[in-house]
Each structure stands twice: as structure tokens, then as C-alpha cells.
Design a protein around this motif. Structure first.
Motif, PDB file in Angstrom:
ATOM      1  N   MET A 137       0.819  -1.132  -0.061  1.00 36.63           N
ATOM      2  CA  MET A 137      -0.136  -0.106  -0.177  1.00 36.63           C
ATOM      3  C   MET A 137       0.919   1.280   0.195  1.00 36.63           C
ATOM      4  SD  MET A 137      -3.088   0.985   2.513  1.00 36.63           S
ATOM      5  CE  MET A 137      -3.995   2.266   1.924  1.00 36.63           C
ATOM      6  N   ALA A 138       0.666   2.256  -0.827  1.00 34.97           N
ATOM      7  CA  ALA A 138       1.213   3.556  -0.932  1.00 34.97           C
ATOM      8  C   ALA A 138       1.057   4.368   0.329  1.00 34.97           C
ATOM      9  CB  ALA A 138       0.965   4.217  -2.178  1.00 34.97           C
ATOM     10  N   ARG A 139       2.191   4.908   0.860  1.00 31.93           N
ATOM     11  CA  ARG A 139       2.032   5.879   1.953  1.00 31.93           C
ATOM     12  C   ARG A 139       1.338   7.094   1.339  1.00 31.93           C
ATOM     13  NH1 ARG A 139       7.014   8.552   4.722  1.00 31.93           N
ATOM     14  NH2 ARG A 139       7.764   7.852   2.601  1.00 31.93           N
ATOM     15  N   THR A 140       0.379   7.864   2.099  1.00 34.08           N
ATOM     16  CA  THR A 140      -0.148   8.971   1.390  1.00 34.08           C
ATOM     17  C   THR A 140       0.116  10.159   2.337  1.00 34.08           C
ATOM     18  OG1 THR A 140      -2.141   8.439   2.732  1.00 34.08           O
ATOM     19  CG2 THR A 140      -2.386   7.882   0.474  1.00 34.08           C
ATOM     20  N   VAL A 141       0.146  11.473   1.856  1.00 34.55           N
ATOM     21  CA  VAL A 141       0.402  12.357   2.864  1.00 34.55           C
ATOM     22  C   VAL A 141      -0.631  13.574   2.980  1.00 34.55           C
ATOM     23  CG1 VAL A 141       2.809  12.324   1.989  1.00 34.55           C
ATOM     24  CG2 VAL A 141       1.346  13.863   0.729  1.00 34.55           C
ATOM     25  N   LEU A 142      -1.804  13.684   2.375  1.00 30.41           N
ATOM     26  CA  LEU A 142      -2.823  14.441   2.466  1.00 30.41           C
ATOM     27  C   LEU A 142      -3.862  14.175   3.441  1.00 30.41           C
ATOM     28  CD1 LEU A 142      -3.946  15.203  -1.386  1.00 30.41           C
ATOM     29  CD2 LEU A 142      -2.810  16.571   0.295  1.00 30.41           C
ATOM     30  N   THR A 143      -3.787  14.942   4.433  1.00 29.70           N
ATOM     31  CA  THR A 143      -4.883  14.673   5.723  1.00 29.70           C
ATOM     32  C   THR A 143      -6.305  15.182   4.757  1.00 29.70           C
ATOM     33  OG1 THR A 143      -4.489  16.817   6.581  1.00 29.70           O
ATOM     34  CG2 THR A 143      -2.990  14.998   7.330  1.00 29.70           C
ATOM     35  N   ASP A 144      -7.251  14.676   5.683  1.00 28.43           N
ATOM     36  CA  ASP A 144      -8.616  15.145   5.405  1.00 28.43           C
ATOM     37  C   ASP A 144      -8.833  16.856   5.420  1.00 28.43           C
ATOM     38  OD1 ASP A 144      -9.363  12.763   4.766  1.00 28.43           O
ATOM     39  OD2 ASP A 144     -10.174  12.235   6.992  1.00 28.43           O
ATOM     40  N   ASN A 145      -8.186  17.169   6.590  1.00 25.20           N
ATOM     41  CA  ASN A 145      -8.204  18.720   6.624  1.00 25.20           C
ATOM     42  C   ASN A 145      -7.649  19.465   5.501  1.00 25.20           C
ATOM     43  OD1 ASN A 145      -8.846  21.108   7.904  1.00 25.20           O
ATOM     44  ND2 ASN A 145      -6.678  21.204   9.054  1.00 25.20           N
ATOM     45  N   THR A 146      -6.404  19.047   5.127  1.00 28.02           N
ATOM     46  CA  THR A 146      -5.574  19.605   4.022  1.00 28.02           C
ATOM     47  C   THR A 146      -6.105  19.459   2.743  1.00 28.02           C
ATOM     48  OG1 THR A 146      -3.490  18.886   5.236  1.00 28.02           O
ATOM     49  CG2 THR A 146      -3.299  19.451   2.895  1.00 28.02           C
ATOM     50  N   TRP A 147      -6.913  18.124   2.557  1.00 26.60           N
ATOM     51  CA  TRP A 147      -7.701  18.165   1.195  1.00 26.60           C
ATOM     52  C   TRP A 147      -8.598  18.848   1.306  1.00 26.60           C
ATOM     53  CZ3 TRP A 147      -6.986  17.026  -3.268  1.00 26.60           C
ATOM     54  CH2 TRP A 147      -8.383  16.587  -4.201  1.00 26.60           C
ATOM     55  N   ASP A 149       5.364   3.765 -12.717  1.00 30.68           N
ATOM     56  CA  ASP A 149       5.687   3.219 -11.184  1.00 30.68           C
ATOM     57  C   ASP A 149       4.729   3.685 -10.216  1.00 30.68           C
ATOM     58  OD1 ASP A 149       7.587   1.825 -12.388  1.00 30.68           O
ATOM     59  OD2 ASP A 149       9.339   2.854 -11.711  1.00 30.68           O
ATOM     60  N   ILE A 150       3.939   4.412 -10.292  1.00 29.61           N
ATOM     61  CA  ILE A 150       2.833   5.048  -9.704  1.00 29.61           C
ATOM     62  C   ILE A 150       2.079   4.010  -9.042  1.00 29.61           C
ATOM     63  CG2 ILE A 150       0.719   6.457  -9.194  1.00 29.61           C
ATOM     64  CD1 ILE A 150       2.204   8.516 -10.804  1.00 29.61           C
ATOM     65  N   PRO A 151       1.904   3.566  -7.698  1.00 27.45           N
ATOM     66  CA  PRO A 151       1.256   2.619  -7.205  1.00 27.45           C
ATOM     67  C   PRO A 151      -0.254   2.509  -7.689  1.00 27.45           C
ATOM     68  CG  PRO A 151       2.377   3.472  -5.383  1.00 27.45           C
ATOM     69  CD  PRO A 151       2.557   4.617  -6.719  1.00 27.45           C
ATOM     70  N   SER A 152      -0.843   1.367  -8.210  1.00 30.09           N
ATOM     71  CA  SER A 152      -2.139   1.197  -8.622  1.00 30.09           C
ATOM     72  C   SER A 152      -3.247   1.584  -7.653  1.00 30.09           C
ATOM     73  CB  SER A 152      -2.203  -0.176  -9.178  1.00 30.09           C
ATOM     74  OG  SER A 152      -2.180  -1.026  -8.154  1.00 30.09           O
ATOM     75  N   GLU A 153      -2.982   1.523  -6.524  1.00 27.24           N
ATOM     76  CA  GLU A 153      -4.062   2.038  -5.490  1.00 27.24           C
ATOM     77  C   GLU A 153      -4.288   3.392  -5.330  1.00 27.24           C
ATOM     78  OE1 GLU A 153      -0.335   0.947  -2.623  1.00 27.24           O
ATOM     79  OE2 GLU A 153      -1.573   0.220  -4.265  1.00 27.24           O
ATOM     80  N   LEU A 154      -3.511   4.256  -6.115  1.00 31.25           N
ATOM     81  CA  LEU A 154      -3.576   5.757  -6.008  1.00 31.25           C
ATOM     82  C   LEU A 154      -4.485   6.102  -7.314  1.00 31.25           C
ATOM     83  CD1 LEU A 154       0.052   6.977  -5.019  1.00 31.25           C
ATOM     84  CD2 LEU A 154      -1.953   6.930  -3.620  1.00 31.25           C
TER      85      LEU A 154
END
Length: 58
Positions: free
Chosen positions: A1-11, A48-53
Motif C-alpha cells: 500500500m502506498a503511503r499517503t500525505v494528504l490529511t482530510d483537513n488539508t484535502w 511506477d505510481i502505485p495502482s491503488e493511487l
């Protein structure tokens, strides 16, 4: 699983800014933005972008 950086607040803040500037929205905007940030963070090729993104052709 890819690590995400956007929090709900930031999004939410980013979404309101994009709407204020008239940007079109899609249902997978957050995943696409995560993919762009992943690409910038890693420097890896688009393929190479993870497919789950999102699909790399997006």
C-alpha cells in the motif's frame, strides 16, 4: 500500500481553493493528487505510481 500525505483537513482546504479558482472536479481528485505528490516525492517514473493511487495513464 502506498503511503499517503494528504490529511482530510488539508484535502478539504485544497478542494475549496480549487473550487474558488474554478477548477473542474472529478471523483478521484484526491487519489490523483496523492499520485502527483508521490511522483514528486520519489522521483520515480509515472509508470511506477502505485495502482491503488490511480492508473499511471491518468
Amino acid at each position: 500500500m502506498a503511503r499517503t500525505v494528504l490529511t482530510d483537513n488539508t484535502w478539504e482546504q485544497l478542494q475549496s481553493t480549487m473550487k474558488a479558482h474554478g477548477c473542474h472536479t472529478w471523483k478521484n481528485d484526491k487519489q490523483v493528487m496523492e499520485a502527483i505528490l508521490w511522483k514528486l516525492r520519489t522521483g520515480a517514473p509515472w509508470r511506477d505510481i502505485p495502482s491503488e493511487l490511480c492508473p499511471w495513464k491518468t
